[in-house]
Design a protein around this motif. Structure first.
Motif, PDB file in Angstrom:
ATOM      1  N   PHE A   4       0.800  -1.223   0.000  1.00  0.00           N
ATOM      2  CA  PHE A   4       0.000   0.000   0.000  1.00  0.00           C
ATOM      3  C   PHE A   4       0.828   1.266   0.000  1.00  0.00           C
ATOM      4  O   PHE A   4       0.337   2.333   0.232  1.00  0.00           O
ATOM      5  CB  PHE A   4      -0.997  -0.043   1.165  1.00  0.00           C
ATOM      6  CG  PHE A   4      -1.950  -1.192   0.982  1.00  0.00           C
ATOM      7  CD1 PHE A   4      -1.702  -2.398   1.610  1.00  0.00           C
ATOM      8  CD2 PHE A   4      -3.034  -1.090   0.130  1.00  0.00           C
ATOM      9  CE1 PHE A   4      -2.547  -3.479   1.411  1.00  0.00           C
ATOM     10  CE2 PHE A   4      -3.884  -2.165  -0.067  1.00  0.00           C
ATOM     11  CZ  PHE A   4      -3.637  -3.362   0.570  1.00  0.00           C
ATOM     12  N   ASP A   5       2.126   1.125  -0.284  1.00  0.00           N
ATOM     13  CA  ASP A   5       2.980   2.298  -0.381  1.00  0.00           C
ATOM     14  C   ASP A   5       3.032   2.827  -1.804  1.00  0.00           C
ATOM     15  O   ASP A   5       3.954   3.517  -2.192  1.00  0.00           O
ATOM     16  CB  ASP A   5       4.419   1.969   0.055  1.00  0.00           C
ATOM     17  CG  ASP A   5       4.529   2.032   1.569  1.00  0.00           C
ATOM     18  OD1 ASP A   5       3.581   2.539   2.182  1.00  0.00           O
ATOM     19  OD2 ASP A   5       5.540   1.559   2.089  1.00  0.00           O
ATOM     20  N   LEU A   6       2.034   2.485  -2.573  1.00  0.00           N
ATOM     21  CA  LEU A   6       2.058   2.813  -3.989  1.00  0.00           C
ATOM     22  C   LEU A   6       2.134   4.301  -4.261  1.00  0.00           C
ATOM     23  O   LEU A   6       2.981   4.765  -5.011  1.00  0.00           O
ATOM     24  CB  LEU A   6       0.818   2.213  -4.637  1.00  0.00           C
ATOM     25  CG  LEU A   6       0.499   2.637  -6.061  1.00  0.00           C
ATOM     26  CD1 LEU A   6       1.574   2.146  -6.985  1.00  0.00           C
ATOM     27  CD2 LEU A   6      -0.840   2.056  -6.466  1.00  0.00           C
ATOM     28  N   ILE A   7       1.242   5.042  -3.665  1.00  0.00           N
ATOM     29  CA  ILE A   7       1.179   6.459  -3.974  1.00  0.00           C
ATOM     30  C   ILE A   7       2.137   7.224  -3.071  1.00  0.00           C
ATOM     31  O   ILE A   7       1.995   7.234  -1.859  1.00  0.00           O
ATOM     32  CB  ILE A   7      -0.243   7.019  -3.773  1.00  0.00           C
ATOM     33  CG1 ILE A   7      -1.245   6.131  -4.492  1.00  0.00           C
ATOM     34  CG2 ILE A   7      -0.326   8.459  -4.258  1.00  0.00           C
ATOM     35  CD1 ILE A   7      -0.956   5.882  -5.945  1.00  0.00           C
ATOM     36  N   ILE A  19       2.738  10.378  -8.988  1.00  0.00           N
ATOM     37  CA  ILE A  19       3.985   9.733  -8.597  1.00  0.00           C
ATOM     38  C   ILE A  19       3.680   8.423  -7.863  1.00  0.00           C
ATOM     39  O   ILE A  19       3.020   8.423  -6.833  1.00  0.00           O
ATOM     40  CB  ILE A  19       4.820  10.647  -7.670  1.00  0.00           C
ATOM     41  CG1 ILE A  19       4.968  12.047  -8.279  1.00  0.00           C
ATOM     42  CG2 ILE A  19       6.174  10.012  -7.396  1.00  0.00           C
ATOM     43  CD1 ILE A  19       5.702  12.091  -9.597  1.00  0.00           C
ATOM     44  N   VAL A  20       4.172   7.337  -8.416  1.00  0.00           N
ATOM     45  CA  VAL A  20       3.924   6.023  -7.823  1.00  0.00           C
ATOM     46  C   VAL A  20       5.239   5.252  -7.698  1.00  0.00           C
ATOM     47  O   VAL A  20       6.249   5.636  -8.283  1.00  0.00           O
ATOM     48  CB  VAL A  20       2.942   5.198  -8.697  1.00  0.00           C
ATOM     49  CG1 VAL A  20       1.601   5.899  -8.803  1.00  0.00           C
ATOM     50  CG2 VAL A  20       3.517   4.958 -10.073  1.00  0.00           C
ATOM     51  N   ALA A  21       5.190   4.166  -6.949  1.00  0.00           N
ATOM     52  CA  ALA A  21       6.359   3.295  -6.857  1.00  0.00           C
ATOM     53  C   ALA A  21       6.123   2.088  -7.755  1.00  0.00           C
ATOM     54  O   ALA A  21       5.026   1.527  -7.768  1.00  0.00           O
ATOM     55  CB  ALA A  21       6.557   2.852  -5.419  1.00  0.00           C
ATOM     56  N   CYS A  22       7.132   1.694  -8.486  1.00  0.00           N
ATOM     57  CA  CYS A  22       7.017   0.542  -9.382  1.00  0.00           C
ATOM     58  C   CYS A  22       6.794  -0.725  -8.537  1.00  0.00           C
ATOM     59  O   CYS A  22       7.424  -0.914  -7.504  1.00  0.00           O
ATOM     60  CB  CYS A  22       8.296   0.403 -10.193  1.00  0.00           C
ATOM     61  SG  CYS A  22       8.363  -1.090 -11.196  1.00  0.00           S
ATOM     62  N   LYS A  28      10.513   5.109  -7.826  1.00  0.00           N
ATOM     63  CA  LYS A  28       9.388   6.022  -8.026  1.00  0.00           C
ATOM     64  C   LYS A  28       9.395   6.574  -9.446  1.00  0.00           C
ATOM     65  O   LYS A  28      10.455   6.819 -10.019  1.00  0.00           O
ATOM     66  CB  LYS A  28       9.501   7.194  -7.050  1.00  0.00           C
ATOM     67  CG  LYS A  28       9.374   6.761  -5.617  1.00  0.00           C
ATOM     68  CD  LYS A  28       9.862   7.846  -4.679  1.00  0.00           C
ATOM     69  CE  LYS A  28      10.038   7.263  -3.280  1.00  0.00           C
ATOM     70  NZ  LYS A  28      10.537   8.261  -2.332  1.00  0.00           N
ATOM     71  N   PHE A  29       8.212   6.751  -9.977  1.00  0.00           N
ATOM     72  CA  PHE A  29       8.131   7.393 -11.294  1.00  0.00           C
ATOM     73  C   PHE A  29       6.795   8.107 -11.463  1.00  0.00           C
ATOM     74  O   PHE A  29       5.854   7.867 -10.710  1.00  0.00           O
ATOM     75  CB  PHE A  29       8.372   6.380 -12.422  1.00  0.00           C
ATOM     76  CG  PHE A  29       7.305   5.305 -12.553  1.00  0.00           C
ATOM     77  CD1 PHE A  29       7.309   4.177 -11.746  1.00  0.00           C
ATOM     78  CD2 PHE A  29       6.297   5.431 -13.513  1.00  0.00           C
ATOM     79  CE1 PHE A  29       6.337   3.190 -11.879  1.00  0.00           C
ATOM     80  CE2 PHE A  29       5.329   4.441 -13.660  1.00  0.00           C
ATOM     81  CZ  PHE A  29       5.344   3.320 -12.841  1.00  0.00           C
TER      82      PHE A  29
END
Ligand SMILES: [Zn+2]
Ligand SMILES: [Zn+2]
Length: 231
Positions: A4-7, A19-22, A28-29
């Protein structure tokens, strides 16, 4: 990385920045400026610029979180949807801006499933209509009290109130001012259609999966674009 650390930065969720984590390399991208993948999937995803993986194969929780929080421009991007037979949406791109200056019929899309809601919104907007989306019949009823819609395009089967009951209540409150198009994959039997039309006053009936040409024809009957443009 936890699921759940996506955003990374919620405040950065706008049209230009998401900005999200792959899910694979955890780098992050900015998904809003990333390339769409070329997977042969009904719903495509975006590629991480660091490891070049898309997230078509990511866990469901990742995808759900990604799309729930994604800006509308990404959720309803034509590249997300693979349209069998013809690459319709890309080809029709020029229509919407032309019509946008004129008075467009307003379509409310009601579906509890995000991908279908976004696909329908993508189609309807490309056709030149003004679009609003909600995820339940209850929200649709509330909104229809304050916003005037020409057409309500609703899923038939939803958790609490279903599409037919939504239609019945809309017609009770607004009469034939609102046209209702019912989408369903389940009840294709004739008696269901007849009942939907006669008991619940459904105007049009569309089978799922949605077909662009059928949707266009149904909308054209419910709220012809040329009439709206002339008025
Ligand atoms: Zn990556
Ligand atoms: Zn992919």
């Amino acid at each position: 990385m936890s699921d759940f650390d996506l955003i990374i930065d919620e405040t950065a969720v706008t049209g230009e920045s998401y900005i999200v984590a792959c899910w694979k390399c955890a780098e992050k991208f900015n998904a809003a400026t990333s390339s769409w993948c070329g997977c042969d999937a009904k719903l495509r995803t975006l590629e991480c610029p660091h490891c070049a993986s898309c997230f078509c194969l990511a866990p469901f929780v990742y995808k759900r979180r990604f799309w729930n929080d994604a800006p509308k421009t990404l959720r309803e991007h034509a590249s997300r949807f693979r349209i069998p037979g013809r690459d319709v949406v890309g080809g029709e791109q020029s229509r919407a801006p032309e019509a946008s200056a004129l008075r467009r019929p307003h379509v409310l899309i009601v579906d509890d499933e995000e991908p279908i809601r976004s696909l329908a919104a993508c189609y309807v907007e490309q056709l030149g209509y003004k679009v609003t989306t909600v995820s339940s019949a209850e929200e649709a009823l509330l909104m229809s009290d304050t916003v005037s819609f020409n057409v309500v395009l609703t899923d038939a089967l939803m958790p609490k109130m279903d599409g037919r009951e939504l239609c019945r209540r809309l017609k009770e409150a607004h009469g034939d001012q609102i046209k209702v198009i019912l989408m369903t994959s389940l009840y294709t039997a004739n008696h269901y259609r007849t009942e939907a039309r006669h008991v619940f006053k459904v105007d049009e009936y569309l089978a799922k999966p949605l077909r662009y040409d059928e949707l266009r024809a149904a909308l054209q009957r419910a709220a012809p674009l040329h009439l709206a443009l002339a008025s």
